[in-house]
Write an enzyme that holds these catalytic residues in place. Structure first.
Site, short mmCIF file in Angstrom:
data_model
loop_
_atom_site.label_atom_id
_atom_site.label_comp_id
_atom_site.label_asym_id
_atom_site.label_seq_id
_atom_site.Cartn_x
_atom_site.Cartn_y
_atom_site.Cartn_z
N SER A 1 71.90 33.38 38.99
CA SER A 1 72.97 33.19 39.99
C SER A 1 74.31 33.80 39.59
CB SER A 1 73.17 31.70 40.27
OG SER A 1 72.12 31.24 41.07
N TYR B 1 77.82 24.69 41.29
CA TYR B 1 77.16 23.83 42.30
C TYR B 1 77.74 22.42 42.27
CZ TYR B 1 74.25 27.69 41.03
OH TYR B 1 73.83 28.94 40.68
N VAL C 1 70.43 29.89 36.39
CA VAL C 1 69.35 29.08 35.81
C VAL C 1 68.63 29.77 34.64
CG1 VAL C 1 68.85 27.55 37.77
CG2 VAL C 1 67.69 29.75 37.61
N TYR D 1 67.47 39.52 47.31
CA TYR D 1 68.03 38.37 46.60
C TYR D 1 67.32 38.12 45.27
CZ TYR D 1 68.89 33.45 45.51
OH TYR D 1 69.17 32.29 44.85
N LYS E 1 75.54 36.47 41.74
CA LYS E 1 76.15 36.17 43.05
C LYS E 1 77.65 36.49 43.07
CE LYS E 1 72.56 32.74 43.81
NZ LYS E 1 72.19 31.31 43.87
#
Ligand SMILES: NC(=O)CC[C@H](N)C(=O)O
Length: 305
Positions: A61, A240, A258, A188, A64
């Site tokens: 992530s 998050y 992760v 993605y 991103k």
């Protein structure tokens, strides 16, 4: 700085509870949790590392941040009609808010938001072309042409990505995904599978240290305002439903993945990358967070003074 990092590695080495590796992606489940690396890339060009800073890992992530930066470059503020900029307070792969909020993800860093961003930058192109563009951008900001995608991780995610496929189809049912869902998911999963070591990752964050300009190469990547805004999103949403905890303990804009990596920005001072594969309950690197907490205690780099 080298002494501080060596001390951190020595302390981390004695930790018994290293967290759990991400087992929902089979290719990440077999990573040895005893690995650790940290790199500090200073605004003046000095680089300090400790641990296994040459070992490649899946940035997941953290990518991103890069796809958001590309989307802002292509679409400008129109990005905000596709994703919000509020913390979600829910797990990164949660679907519940999407129904109440008409398929518009809360922010670009939860999975639903990043899938929407992948859709936004595809703009009718083939996934291969878009991935080439993402890689070119990452190589440019890290000043390293050797960075690539770990195809095994991407295939592993593709095979087990039912949750992400659900998110994408659910958003498509609200008319919020414009390209074929398979193309969006392929893009993605592949950008999440970019492999980097902590040195490359720390260098890739340098443009966020110096108002959108890489202070070492001198190249401008984004405007001052955009860099400030990306940092604010990292602070509020980068971990998050653990973003509040990370701000409380570390006090820096940060983005986790992760794969166990974290990219943290000390504005004006340094870009920091840390990697320890074991995760805490919400999916953020357990010892990576502890290492950053120690680094900030020693340096006083928290943005809160
Ligand atoms: N938090 C993460 O790093 C999640 C990214 C991962 N590729 C997923 O979609 O589940």
């Amino acid at each position: 700085m080298q002494k501080i990092l060596d001390e951190i590695v020595a302390t981390i080495g004695t930790s018994k509870d290293r967290g759990q590796v991400a087992d929902y992606i089979p290719q990440l489940a077999c990573i040895d949790p005893n690995q650790f690396a940290i790199t500090v890339a200073m605004a003046d060009g000095r680089i300090f590392s400790a641990g296994n800073s040459a070992q490649l890992f899946s940035i997941q992530s953290i990518s991103k941040v890069f796809t958001l930066t590309i989307a802002l470059g292509k679409l400008g503020d129109a990005v905000w009609s596709r994703v919000g900029r509020e913390p979600s307070g829910d797990p990164f792969n949660s679907i519940v808010q999407l129904e109440h909020e008409n398929g518009k993800p809360r922010n670009p860093f939860i999975n639903a938001g990043a899938i929407t961003i992948a859709d936004a930058i595809l703009m009718g192109h083939q996934p291969k072309e878009t991935l080439a563009e993402i890689l070119q951008f990452v190589r440019f900001i890290a000043d390293d042409d050797s960075i690539g995608i770990d195809e095994k991780v991407a295939q592993s995610e593709l095979r087990t990505g039912d949750r992400n496929a659900s998110l994408a189809h659910f958003m498509a049912s609200f008319g919020r995904i414009k390209n074929p869902v398979d193309c969006v998911l392929g893009t993605y999963f592949h950008h999440c599978s970019i492999a980097m070591n902590t040195e490359q990752l720390a260098r890739s964050g340098l443009f966020l240290v110096d108002n959108g300009r890489n202070p070492v190469t001198g190249t401008r990547v984004v405007s001052t305002q955009r860099a400030r805004r990306i940092n604010s999103l990292m602070l509020m949403c980068g971990h998050y439903d653990g973003s509040g905890e990370f701000a409380f303990r570390v006090g820096l804009p940060g983005k986790s993945g992760v794969g166990g990596g974290i990219l943290a920005i000390a504005p004006g001072t340094a870009s920091i990358a840390v990697w320890s594969p074991g995760l805490d309950d919400v999916g953020n690197s357990k010892l990576g967070t502890e290492a950053l907490e120690k680094l900030v205690q020693h340096t006083g780099w928290s943005i809160f003074g």
